[in-house]
Enzyme design. Structure first.
Site, PDB file in Angstrom:
ATOM      1  N   SER A 164     -62.479  27.802  20.293  1.00 32.87           N
ATOM      2  CA  SER A 164     -61.352  28.526  20.903  1.00 32.87           C
ATOM      3  C   SER A 164     -60.434  27.634  21.725  1.00 32.87           C
ATOM      4  O   SER A 164     -59.765  28.096  22.656  1.00 32.87           O
ATOM      5  CB  SER A 164     -61.847  29.691  21.785  1.00 32.87           C
ATOM      6  OG  SER A 164     -62.794  30.450  21.091  1.00 32.87           O
ATOM      7  N   ARG A 165     -60.433  26.352  21.417  1.00 35.28           N
ATOM      8  CA  ARG A 165     -59.599  25.376  22.141  1.00 35.28           C
ATOM      9  C   ARG A 165     -59.973  25.281  23.621  1.00 35.28           C
ATOM     10  O   ARG A 165     -59.180  24.796  24.439  1.00 35.28           O
ATOM     11  CB  ARG A 165     -58.093  25.709  22.000  1.00 35.28           C
ATOM     12  CG  ARG A 165     -57.594  25.662  20.551  1.00 35.28           C
ATOM     13  CD  ARG A 165     -57.696  24.233  20.009  1.00 35.28           C
ATOM     14  NE  ARG A 165     -57.096  24.061  18.699  1.00 35.28           N
ATOM     15  CZ  ARG A 165     -57.778  23.966  17.557  1.00 35.28           C
ATOM     16  NH1 ARG A 165     -59.106  24.067  17.543  1.00 35.28           N
ATOM     17  NH2 ARG A 165     -57.153  23.778  16.413  1.00 35.28           N
ATOM     18  N   MET A 166     -61.168  25.737  23.958  1.00 35.16           N
ATOM     19  CA  MET A 166     -61.638  25.632  25.351  1.00 35.16           C
ATOM     20  C   MET A 166     -62.490  24.368  25.475  1.00 35.16           C
ATOM     21  O   MET A 166     -63.695  24.416  25.737  1.00 35.16           O
ATOM     22  CB  MET A 166     -62.428  26.894  25.743  1.00 35.16           C
ATOM     23  CG  MET A 166     -61.571  28.135  25.792  1.00 35.16           C
ATOM     24  SD  MET A 166     -60.275  27.997  27.052  1.00 35.16           S
ATOM     25  CE  MET A 166     -61.254  28.287  28.528  1.00 35.16           C
TER      26      MET A 166
END
Ligand SMILES: Cc1cc2nc3c(=O)[nH]c(=O)nc-3n(C[C@H](O)[C@H](O)[C@H](O)COP(=O)(O)O)c2cc1C
Length: 218
Positions: A195-197
């Protein structure tokens, strides 16, 4: 160009690399970087020591290119190059550089930023002796970053150098060639997460010259 319609917009990979947490980081950035370099070599990535070296000229115009990292220790990260090249002109003007290790297949990158200086002639000589003879000849034959009239002119320069050193056992270190140390003030380790985290942990030297680890937003 219509951003969003270009096929490149659909190229997307979800990163599921290992996570980074403060407690599992090595006590020093150089141990952590050595560990990740070893992981990259073990994973048999092509050119695991390659890093993108960024410099800028006196007017702030940036340039970047790959170089190979030849040593890491508590002082910094070393690469070898021609001291009369464009990158070294930039470094003479500004002293600052950054280097990014793009270990994309491992969903990792490491980013080193700091000031630069030449390593000692003795250190350069130590590495020079370990270089293959052909690479030594190439360093003598090429005036890196200058315009050459043709490929043939380059090949002729190489042949001339080969002849000059034909009967010389130990080729001397060219005065225009050697190691450059990037002495970092920050070193960031990035690890791709879902999640691009992503995880980003940065070693930063503080006012008391102690290294702090801090987390950055992805
Ligand atoms: C994988 C790879 C590794 C490279 N390693 C070096 C290196 O260690 N030293 C170097 O001077 N150039 C190296 N080069 C060439 C540089 O990218 C660059 O073309 C050259 O240093 C001239 O850069 P400059 O004109 O900006 O100074 C490498 C290129 C690649 C693609």
């Amino acid at each position: 160009m219509v951003l969003g319609n270009d096929p490149l917009s659909g190229v997307r990979v979800d990163y599921l690399g290992t996570q980074l947490d403060e407690s599992s980081m090595a006590p020093t950035w150089w141990e952590q970087l050595s560990c990740w370099l070893a992981d990259a070599a073990r994973a048999e990535l092509p050119e695991p020591t390659a890093m993108v070296l960024a410099t800028s000229d006196i007017e702030g115009r940036p340039s970047s290119r790959m170089v190979l990292c030849k040593a890491v220790d508590e002082r910094g990260v070393v690469f070898c190059t021609n001291y009369t090249s464009s990158k070294c002109h930039d470094l003479l003007a500004t002293r600052y550089a950054s280097a990014t290790f793009p270990w994309v297949a491992l969903h990792r990158q490491a980013h080193v930023r700091g000031t630069t200086e030449r390593v000692s002639p003795a250190e350069t000589a130590g590495y020079w002796r370990a270089r293959p003879r052909e690479a030594q000849l190439g360093a003598w034959a090429s005036s890196q970053s200058t315009v050459v009239p043709s490929r043939r002119a380059l090949d002729n320069a190489f042949e001339a150098v080969r002849r000059r050193y034909a009967n010389v056992d130990q080729i001397p270190v060219p005065p225009h060639w050697g190691g450059v140390l990037i002495r970092p003030d920050t070193v960031e380790f990035w690890c791709g997460r879902a999640s691009r985290m992503h995880d980003r942990l940065r070693y930063r030297i503080d006012e008391d010259c102690a290294w702090q680890i801090e987390r950055l937003a992805p």
